[in-house]
Design a protein around this motif. Structure first.
Motif, short mmCIF file in Angstrom:
data_model
loop_
_atom_site.label_atom_id
_atom_site.label_comp_id
_atom_site.label_asym_id
_atom_site.label_seq_id
_atom_site.Cartn_x
_atom_site.Cartn_y
_atom_site.Cartn_z
N ALA A 189 -3.39 0.73 -6.61
CA ALA A 189 -4.07 0.33 -7.76
C ALA A 189 -5.97 -0.10 -7.21
N ASP A 190 -5.53 -0.78 -6.47
CA ASP A 190 -6.37 -0.98 -5.78
C ASP A 190 -7.25 -0.54 -5.09
N ALA A 191 -6.86 0.06 -3.82
CA ALA A 191 -7.24 1.16 -3.27
C ALA A 191 -7.76 2.68 -4.09
N TYR A 192 -7.55 3.16 -4.79
CA TYR A 192 -7.36 3.99 -5.58
C TYR A 192 -8.63 3.75 -6.59
N ARG A 193 -9.00 2.26 -6.70
CA ARG A 193 -10.10 2.17 -7.66
C ARG A 193 -11.35 2.10 -6.67
N LYS A 194 -10.98 2.25 -5.01
CA LYS A 194 -11.59 1.55 -4.83
C LYS A 194 -12.43 3.19 -4.05
N LEU A 195 -10.94 3.72 -3.87
CA LEU A 195 -11.16 5.27 -3.76
C LEU A 195 -11.84 6.38 -5.35
N LEU A 196 -11.73 5.71 -5.84
CA LEU A 196 -12.31 6.40 -7.74
C LEU A 196 -14.21 6.38 -7.24
N ASP B 272 -12.46 19.68 -9.83
CA ASP B 272 -11.21 20.33 -9.43
C ASP B 272 -10.92 19.92 -8.27
N LEU B 273 -11.37 18.42 -7.75
CA LEU B 273 -10.78 18.29 -6.49
C LEU B 273 -9.40 17.79 -6.67
N PRO B 274 -8.78 18.39 -5.79
CA PRO B 274 -7.50 18.73 -5.94
C PRO B 274 -6.33 17.66 -5.87
N ALA B 275 -7.20 15.42 -5.49
CA ALA B 275 -6.84 15.02 -5.94
C ALA B 275 -6.77 14.02 -7.03
N LEU B 276 -7.92 14.38 -7.49
CA LEU B 276 -9.18 13.89 -8.42
C LEU B 276 -8.45 12.98 -9.62
N ALA B 277 -7.33 13.94 -10.80
CA ALA B 277 -6.85 13.21 -11.23
C ALA B 277 -5.21 12.01 -11.17
N GLU B 278 -4.85 12.57 -10.37
CA GLU B 278 -4.06 11.42 -9.29
C GLU B 278 -4.32 9.61 -8.97
N VAL B 279 -6.25 10.15 -8.73
CA VAL B 279 -7.10 8.68 -8.73
C VAL B 279 -7.46 8.41 -9.58
N ARG B 280 -7.54 8.56 -10.02
CA ARG B 280 -7.84 8.06 -11.65
C ARG B 280 -6.18 7.71 -12.81
N ALA B 281 -5.95 8.18 -13.24
CA ALA B 281 -4.40 7.44 -12.92
C ALA B 281 -3.98 6.34 -12.61
N GLY B 282 -4.18 6.46 -10.81
CA GLY B 282 -3.66 5.96 -10.00
C GLY B 282 -4.32 3.80 -10.49
N ALA B 283 -5.28 4.95 -10.50
CA ALA B 283 -6.83 3.16 -10.71
C ALA B 283 -6.67 2.79 -12.18
N ARG B 284 -5.69 3.38 -12.96
CA ARG B 284 -5.70 2.62 -14.53
C ARG B 284 -4.46 1.68 -14.70
N ASP B 285 -3.54 1.84 -13.21
CA ASP B 285 -2.12 0.93 -13.30
C ASP B 285 -2.27 -0.66 -13.08
#
Length: 544
Positions: A515-522, A531-544
């Protein structure tokens, strides 16, 4: 020697000249103080030339010095400084013959020219430049200039220009002097000390801020200390295209993508305005700034904007004459931008990466710069082939670049050369299905990657990230996470490395770390394509 009254007049004029330039809309280039023996009419163009030279606006600087020479044909220091504009050593370009022709207009021999110096101080500058123009090797010339300018700065400790030129001289020696490691470190320390002296005494000096940024290129650990200079430089000299771009060197080292993009958007717009004002072609545009801009867009997740720059490049170069030393960057820009786009997005089939040039096409004055572009072009062609399943090109280019030497001789080649050779060999092994050799080569390549200076957008695919992906695919997420962390230690805040790290941590059960890495990426992707391919994954992961 010129009359002392003329020197006093030049000194008295300096503040008035700075005010007059500001009031009448003259270029905003920062504050320089270079007392000299020239007549009044030579002062404004001479000082403008000095400021432009410090911002690496070489063509405009040369024109300003020639204007000063016309106003005062005996002003020797103007000829000497003009000669420096023809050899941008840090850009791996060098035309000493042009410099020698410039000073020959003053007098035919070094002794005759030095006799024309208006003061002892100007003569000391002249001696340093004459050493740089000597008929010897480039390495000997830059070391002689650095040593001479250091002596001038030590003799005249209150002369900020002497310290500024001593700083750039030390950088030239560090990069092109062929010095042993210990001496190179000494030159880096000297460059830092002299530039810091000027910046502390004159915070609006263009060279001080500029050269502190370059110190961070030579020593990435200095980047946080160079951040104040980076923040200041584009405000010191907002009418110098290079000054608008240079802060992004520090921003890249610190992973500050929004700042990097803003810096290079301004630089690219300034470059286009410069070309329009002079009736030039697209070949004269700053593709250096454009490449950095594209990299920033890619790190922001703005793939469409990054892709559009490829179309822009081909459009502005259509019909342009790309010959000549000044157009090396333009010759290689389409292929370099295509490779960077594909390497950061994984969309290798979306772009055409130009085939490698078989031999340098530029003149000898830009041979060093072109050699770097040529090697990068060949490497890009091979990697693109491998990513598309064609290992033939990989093998052929690997041989052209020297292949993988015996391990006992690895230290004889540069870290970048070894990184590229080992990566290509790993890709070839992967293409043959030899996973064990591919992993071994990537591990070796990653060790060399750690030693490659981060001074611009990568011209290579990260061995750490390739290795991380391979380990993750082979069910070793903890090993993969280590490689992505090493990539981020080398190139902070890289979006691809953050994405890989988040996935590796998630696969190893480290939800908090993921989640920490996802938040930094977000945070990098605040302005990302919807429509960036991994954007939905990153948003969901940042919320965990």
């Amino acid at each position: 020697m010129r009359r002392s009254s003329i020197v006093a007049l030049a000194l008295a004029l300096l503040p008035a000249l700075a005010a007059a330039q500001h009031d009448h809309g003259a270029p905003r280039l920062g504050t320089v103080s270079f007392p000299n023996s020239g007549v009044r009419a030579a002062q404004t163009p001479f000082l403008r030339g000095v400021a432009l030279l410090h911002s690496f606006e070489y063509e405009d600087a040369a024109a300003a010095f020639r204007e000063a020479e016309r106003a005062d044909p005996g002003l020797a220091i103007a000829y000497w400084l003009e000669s420096l504009t023809y050899s941008p050593i840090l850009w791996r370009e060098d035309d000493p013959d042009a410099g020698r022709r410039a000073v020959a207009r003053l007098a035919p021999t070094p002794a005759a020219r030095l006799a024309k110096a208006g003061t002892a101080r100007e003569r000391a500058y002249g001696a340093a430049v004459e050493a740089f123009l000597a008929d010897t090797t480039p390495a000997a010339r830059v070391v002689a200039f650095a040593d001479s300018m250091r002596a001038v700065a030590e003799r005249y400790p209150d002369d900020l220009e002497a310290s500024a030129f001593a700083s750039i001289g030390a950088m030239m020696a560090q990069q092109a002097g062929g010095l042993p490691p210990a001496r190179r470190r000494e030159e880096t320390e000297r460059a830092t000390r002299f530039a810091e002296r000027v910046f502390a005494a004159s915070p609006n000096h263009p060279g001080a801020a500029h050269y502190l940024i370059h110190v961070a290129d030579m020593d990435q650990s200095y980047a946080p200390r160079a951040l104040p200079a980076a923040r200041a430089y584009d405000k010191i000299a907002p009418d110098a295209t290079h000054a608008l771009h240079m802060p992004s060197h520090v921003y890249l080292s610190l992973g500050m993508w929004d700042d990097l993009v803003a810096s290079n958007e301004r630089a690219w717009a300034s470059s286009r305005a410069w070309v329009r004002a002079r009736g030039r072609t697209g070949a004269d545009l700053s593709f250096h700034a454009l490449t950095w801009l594209q990299y920033g867009y890619l790190e922001q997740g703005r793939w469409r904007a990054a892709r559009a720059l490829l179309d822009t490049t081909r459009a502005v170069l259509a019909g342009a004459d790309l010959a000549g030393a000044a157009h090396v960057d333009a010759r290689y820009a389409p292929g370099a931008l295509a490779f960077l786009y594909a390497a950061e997005t994984g969309r290798w089939d979306d772009v055409a990466i130009d085939g490698p040039t078989t031999a340098p096409t530029g003149p000898s004055t830009a041979a060093g710069r072109e050699a770097g572009f040529l090697a990068a072009s060949r490497y890009a062609h091979a990697v693109a082939g491998a990513m598309r399943g064609d290992t033939t090109a990989v093998i052929a280019v690997a041989r052209t670049l020297g292949g993988v030497p015996d391990s006992a001789t690895w230290t004889t080649r540069s870290p970048l050369a070894m990184l590229n050779a080992l990566t290509l060999d790993a890709l070839a092994a992967r293409g043959r299905g030899d996973s064990a050799l591919a992993l071994a080569r990537l591990r070796a390549a990653a060790a060399f990657e750690d030693r490659v200076p981060v001074i611009g957008p990568p011209s290579y695919v990260s061995a750490h990230e390739l290795l991380g992906g391979a380990l993750l695919a082979s069910n070793d997420p903890r090993g993969a996470a280590v490689e992505y962390e090493r990539s981020l230690a080398h190139q902070p805040n890289r979006s691809l490395a953050l994405l890989g790290l988040a996935r590796a941590r998630a696969a190893s059960g480290d939800r908090a770390g993921a989640a920490d890495a996802y938040r930094k990426l977000l945070a990098n992707w605040v302005r990302a394509d919807a429509d960036l391919p991994a954007l939905a994954e990153v948003r969901a992961g940042a919320r965990d």
